[in-house]
Design a protein around this motif. Structure first.
Motif, mmCIF file in Angstrom:
data_model
loop_
_atom_site.group_PDB
_atom_site.id
_atom_site.type_symbol
_atom_site.label_atom_id
_atom_site.label_comp_id
_atom_site.label_asym_id
_atom_site.label_seq_id
_atom_site.Cartn_x
_atom_site.Cartn_y
_atom_site.Cartn_z
ATOM 1 N N UNK A 103 29.986 34.907 113.221
ATOM 2 C CA UNK A 103 29.147 34.010 113.382
ATOM 3 C C UNK A 103 30.731 33.001 112.556
ATOM 4 N N UNK A 104 30.336 31.899 112.979
ATOM 5 C CA UNK A 104 31.571 29.825 112.295
ATOM 6 C C UNK A 104 30.990 29.571 111.286
ATOM 7 N N UNK A 105 32.485 29.625 110.536
ATOM 8 C CA UNK A 105 31.596 28.808 109.423
ATOM 9 C C UNK A 105 33.101 27.658 109.450
ATOM 10 N N UNK A 106 32.546 26.344 109.758
ATOM 11 C CA UNK A 106 33.343 25.380 108.977
ATOM 12 C C UNK A 106 33.490 24.967 107.956
ATOM 13 N N UNK A 107 34.043 24.771 106.643
ATOM 14 C CA UNK A 107 34.306 24.069 105.443
ATOM 15 C C UNK A 107 33.456 22.684 105.792
ATOM 16 N N UNK A 108 34.743 22.276 105.780
ATOM 17 C CA UNK A 108 34.490 20.629 106.788
ATOM 18 C C UNK A 108 33.163 20.303 106.543
ATOM 19 N N UNK A 109 32.299 20.967 107.734
ATOM 20 C CA UNK A 109 31.112 20.907 107.891
ATOM 21 C C UNK A 109 29.799 20.751 106.686
ATOM 22 N N UNK A 110 30.328 21.863 105.517
ATOM 23 C CA UNK A 110 29.797 22.378 104.003
ATOM 24 C C UNK A 110 30.071 21.020 103.106
ATOM 25 N N UNK A 111 31.461 20.748 103.478
ATOM 26 C CA UNK A 111 32.120 19.955 102.334
ATOM 27 C C UNK A 111 31.062 18.529 102.426
ATOM 28 N N UNK A 112 31.566 18.540 102.920
ATOM 29 C CA UNK A 112 31.308 17.213 103.181
ATOM 30 C C UNK A 112 30.166 16.249 103.529
ATOM 31 N N UNK A 113 29.337 14.822 102.610
ATOM 32 C CA UNK A 113 27.981 14.802 102.156
ATOM 33 C C UNK A 113 27.790 13.871 103.669
ATOM 34 N N UNK A 114 26.854 12.865 103.930
ATOM 35 C CA UNK A 114 26.786 11.759 105.032
ATOM 36 C C UNK A 114 28.291 10.283 104.402
ATOM 37 N N UNK A 115 29.598 10.043 105.380
ATOM 38 C CA UNK A 115 29.672 8.979 105.030
ATOM 39 C C UNK A 115 30.797 9.417 103.901
ATOM 40 N N UNK A 116 31.309 10.237 104.113
ATOM 41 C CA UNK A 116 32.910 10.935 103.239
ATOM 42 C C UNK A 116 32.869 11.015 102.030
ATOM 43 N N UNK A 117 31.378 11.501 101.264
ATOM 44 C CA UNK A 117 30.913 11.677 100.169
ATOM 45 C C UNK A 117 31.463 13.058 99.355
ATOM 46 N N UNK A 118 32.164 13.654 98.725
ATOM 47 C CA UNK A 118 32.212 14.595 97.845
ATOM 48 C C UNK A 118 31.615 15.028 97.322
ATOM 49 N N UNK A 119 30.694 16.641 97.565
ATOM 50 C CA UNK A 119 30.046 17.528 96.347
ATOM 51 C C UNK A 119 30.610 17.663 95.183
ATOM 52 N N UNK A 120 30.117 17.528 94.387
ATOM 53 C CA UNK A 120 30.079 17.861 92.469
ATOM 54 C C UNK A 120 31.360 19.277 92.636
ATOM 55 N N UNK A 121 32.345 19.830 92.033
ATOM 56 C CA UNK A 121 32.959 21.055 92.333
ATOM 57 C C UNK A 121 32.118 21.806 91.999
ATOM 58 N N UNK A 122 31.108 22.191 91.185
ATOM 59 C CA UNK A 122 30.298 23.268 90.599
ATOM 60 C C UNK A 122 28.996 23.540 91.742
ATOM 61 N N UNK A 123 28.858 22.458 92.396
ATOM 62 C CA UNK A 123 27.653 22.315 93.979
ATOM 63 C C UNK A 123 28.571 22.891 94.553
ATOM 64 N N UNK A 124 29.979 22.718 94.856
ATOM 65 C CA UNK A 124 30.316 23.160 96.069
ATOM 66 C C UNK A 124 31.153 24.629 95.813
ATOM 67 N N UNK A 125 31.260 25.090 94.766
ATOM 68 C CA UNK A 125 31.615 26.356 94.176
ATOM 69 C C UNK A 125 30.364 27.106 94.545
ATOM 70 N N UNK A 126 28.761 26.511 93.932
ATOM 71 C CA UNK A 126 27.745 27.341 94.498
ATOM 72 C C UNK A 126 28.086 27.685 95.788
ATOM 73 N N UNK A 127 27.864 26.676 96.458
ATOM 74 C CA UNK A 127 28.198 26.221 97.816
ATOM 75 C C UNK A 127 28.714 27.997 98.925
ATOM 76 N N UNK A 128 29.978 27.782 98.792
ATOM 77 C CA UNK A 128 31.248 28.921 98.312
ATOM 78 C C UNK A 128 29.802 30.459 98.110
ATOM 79 N N UNK A 129 30.043 30.475 96.999
ATOM 80 C CA UNK A 129 30.134 31.546 96.586
ATOM 81 C C UNK A 129 28.663 31.963 97.186
#
Length: 175
Positions: free
Chosen positions: A31-57
Motif C-alpha cells: 500500500x502507498x501513503x502520500x504524506x501530503x494527502x494526509x498533512x494538508x487540509x482543504x485550502x492548504x490548511x496545516x494541522x496542528x503539530x500534535x494532530x499531525x504527529x498522532x496521524x503519523x503514529x
C-alpha cells in the motif's frame, strides 16, 4: 535481500518521490501513503503539530506501506518503523522544471497525491525549498542515510536512470 515491507521515500519537491512511490507500490504490491494527502487540509490548511504527529503514529502501525514525503520535523514518528529508506536525489534544475510543469498540468485542481481542495500552486516557499534543498537539506539526509545503513536497507537513487534500474532490479527479484 531482506524483506521490504515498510519504506520511507525522501527527496526534494519535484524529485519524483510520488511517482516512484506509486510504481514501487505496484512492483512490491504494498500500500502507498502520500504524506501530503494526509498533512494538508482543504485550502492548504496545516494541522496542528500534535494532530499531525498522532496521524503519523497511526499510519505507521500498518504492517506494510510505502510512504513518501519529507516532513523532517516529525521524522522521528516514522523512522523507527521503516525497514527501507530511499533517497531520490535529483538535480535542482530538474526538480524546479518538474514543479513548474506540475503547476501547469494541475492548474486549478488537486494532484492525486494531495488532499482534496488543495489546488496545485507554486509559491515562493516551494521555489525556495527546491532551490535550497541541495545545501540546506541534502547533507542532513545523507548523514542520516549513512547512519541508517547498519539497521535498514538504504538506497540512494541519483537520477532517473538509477530509479529505472532500481525498479527493474526489484521487479526481477519480486517475480
Amino acid at each position: 535481500m531482506k524483506a521490504i515491507r515498510r519504506v520511507l521515500i525522501f527527496g526534494s519537491m519535484g524529485s519524483g518521490k510520488s511517482t516512484l512511490t506509486k510504481r514501487l507500490g505496484a512492483v512490491l504490491k504494498l500500500p502507498v501513503i502520500h504524506l501530503d494527502s494526509h498533512f494538508w487540509r482543504p485550502n492548504w490548511v496545516e494541522p496542528d503539530r500534535e494532530t499531525w504527529r498522532a496521524q503519523q503514529r497511526e499510519l505507521v502501525q500498518a504492517s506494510e506501506w510505502i510512504m513518501d514525503g519529507n516532513y523532517s520535523a516529525t521524522l522521528d514518528e516514522r523512522w523507527p518503523y521503516a525497514d527501507t529508506i530511499i533517497f531520490v536525489d535529483q538535480p535542482r534544475l530538474l526538480c524546479l522544471w518538474r514543479v513548474v510543469k506540475r503547476r501547469i498540468m494541475y492548474h486549478g485542481r488537486s494532484r492525486p497525491d494531495l488532499a482534496p481542495d488543495c489546488p496545485e500552486k507554486l509559491d515562493r516557499v516551494a521555489f525556495e525549498f527546491v532551490w535550497t534543498y541541495p545545501k540546506a537539506r541534502r547533507p542532513k539526509v545523507l548523514k542520516r542515510l549513512a547512519e541508517a545503513k547498519t539497521t535498514k536497507l538504504v538506497f540512494h537513487l541519483r537520477g532517473d536512470a538509477a530509479i529505472e534500474q532500481f525498479l527493474v532490479d526489484l521487479s526481477q527479484i519480486a517475480a
